[in-house]
Design a protein around this motif. Structure first.
Motif, short mmCIF file in Angstrom:
data_model
loop_
_atom_site.label_atom_id
_atom_site.label_comp_id
_atom_site.label_asym_id
_atom_site.label_seq_id
_atom_site.Cartn_x
_atom_site.Cartn_y
_atom_site.Cartn_z
N LYS A 1 0.85 -1.18 0.00
CA LYS A 1 0.00 0.00 0.00
C LYS A 1 0.89 1.23 0.00
O LYS A 1 1.90 1.27 0.71
N ILE A 2 0.51 2.21 -0.79
CA ILE A 2 1.32 3.42 -0.96
C ILE A 2 0.73 4.53 -0.10
O ILE A 2 -0.46 4.83 -0.18
N ASN B 1 14.44 6.75 8.00
CA ASN B 1 15.29 5.57 7.93
C ASN B 1 14.43 4.33 7.69
O ASN B 1 14.09 3.59 8.61
N SER B 2 14.04 4.14 6.44
CA SER B 2 13.21 3.00 6.07
C SER B 2 13.52 2.61 4.63
O SER B 2 13.60 3.49 3.76
N PRO B 3 13.70 1.33 4.34
CA PRO B 3 13.97 0.93 2.95
C PRO B 3 12.77 1.09 2.03
O PRO B 3 12.93 1.08 0.80
N SER B 4 11.58 1.24 2.58
CA SER B 4 10.38 1.39 1.76
C SER B 4 10.00 2.84 1.52
O SER B 4 8.96 3.10 0.92
N LEU C 1 7.49 12.61 0.14
CA LEU C 1 7.97 11.35 0.70
C LEU C 1 6.89 10.28 0.54
O LEU C 1 5.76 10.45 1.00
N GLN C 2 7.23 9.21 -0.12
CA GLN C 2 6.30 8.11 -0.38
C GLN C 2 6.80 6.85 0.31
O GLN C 2 7.98 6.50 0.22
N MET C 3 5.88 6.16 0.98
CA MET C 3 6.21 4.92 1.67
C MET C 3 5.40 3.78 1.08
O MET C 3 4.18 3.88 0.94
N GLU C 4 6.09 2.72 0.72
CA GLU C 4 5.46 1.52 0.19
C GLU C 4 5.40 0.48 1.31
O GLU C 4 6.37 -0.21 1.59
#
Length: 267
Positions: A95-96, A107-110, A161-164
């Motif tokens: 989910k995006i 600090n997140s790889p997604s 900033l987008q988080m997957e």
């Protein structure tokens, strides 16, 4: 509600109104069916070999000139592909979320920055000259049979900033514990001489996956509860007392002779 209205209402709610089993029950039924099919495949392959050749099925088929391709081969490949596709679907379902007010990297790889056209500027009313020109332009286009002009939107690209976030399904995750690609590969190596060991390994793999997923779900729920309770305690201790403070209404009593009425001079 009469019968026709009830039928129409139930029809609009289909298939959400159909009673379905829980996620774990559905996954166990599907996984049990896949295990049963794989068991039938291995039993059918083992029956074609005499007892004296148990454990040497491949060499027996080659020596006797039997074809290696029969109905068990595509079914085995189908079962293996089902487990692999389910695993791929689990680990690729995301989910995006876009954090429009977060400008610093996290600090997140997604997490990553993406460009998006946004318009945060407040709308300004057009001038009288622009309104008159727009009316004349629309009238001319209407008389000539032309389509109205599309409004020109001036937007600037903004880094957001987008988080997957990984979002696995409940049924797929439970099915992965019951029938994973490891189970399919173990079934392909199961024979009459090692079936006890293979069954024990498959049970151990399934138990480990189930325990791991269940513990991870419990960890996520515990973190959500702790985060919600921290916010609740902060609101109760610092926010709510300052939003609606309880004040004391104090009044001072005076004698009637100390009150001055300016209208007494007119009487």
């Amino acid at each position: 509600m009469d019968i026709p209205q009830r039928i129409a209402f139930e029809w609009t709610q289909f298939p959400n109104n159909v009673p379905l089993p829980s996620h774990e029950t559905s996954a166990r039924l599907i996984g049990g069916t896949l295990h049963f099919l794989h068991l039938c495949v291995r039993v059918s392959q083992g029956r074609a070999v005499p007892d004296s050749e148990r454990g040497w099925e491949d060499m027996y088929n080659e020596d006797n000139g039997n074809s290696w391709f029969n109905w068990t081969v595509p079914l085995t490949l189908l079962l293996l592909a089902t487990s692999v596709l389910n695993a791929l679907y689990i680990f690729t379902r995301i989910k995006i979320y876009r954090l429009h007010r977060k400008h610093e990297p996290v600090n997140s790889p997604s997490a990553k920055f993406v460009s998006e056209e946004l318009d945060f500027e407040p709308l300004e009313p057009p001038s009288i000259k622009a309104q008159l020109w727009g009316a004349v332009s629309r009238s001319g286009r209407w008389l000539l049979g032309m389509k109205p002009a599309l409004p020109v939107k001036t937007r600037t690209a903004t880094r957001i900033l987008q988080m997957e976030v990984w979002s696995p399904g409940e049924v797929e995750l439970s099915l992965f514990s019951v029938y994973s690609p490891a189970h399919a590969l173990l079934w392909m190596q199961t024979g009459s001489s090692n079936w006890i060991m293979m069954f024990a390994i498959m049970a151990l793999v399934g138990f480990q996956l189930h325990a791991l997923t269940r513990s991870f779900k419990a960890l996520i729920k515990d973190k959500e509860i702790i985060a919600a309770e921290v916010m609740h305690e902060y609101n109760e201790g610092f926010v709510y007392p300052r939003v609606n403070p309880i004040r004391k209404d104090a009044a001072v009593m005076t004698h009637q002779s100390e009150m001055v009425d300016p209208w007494d001079d007119y009487y």
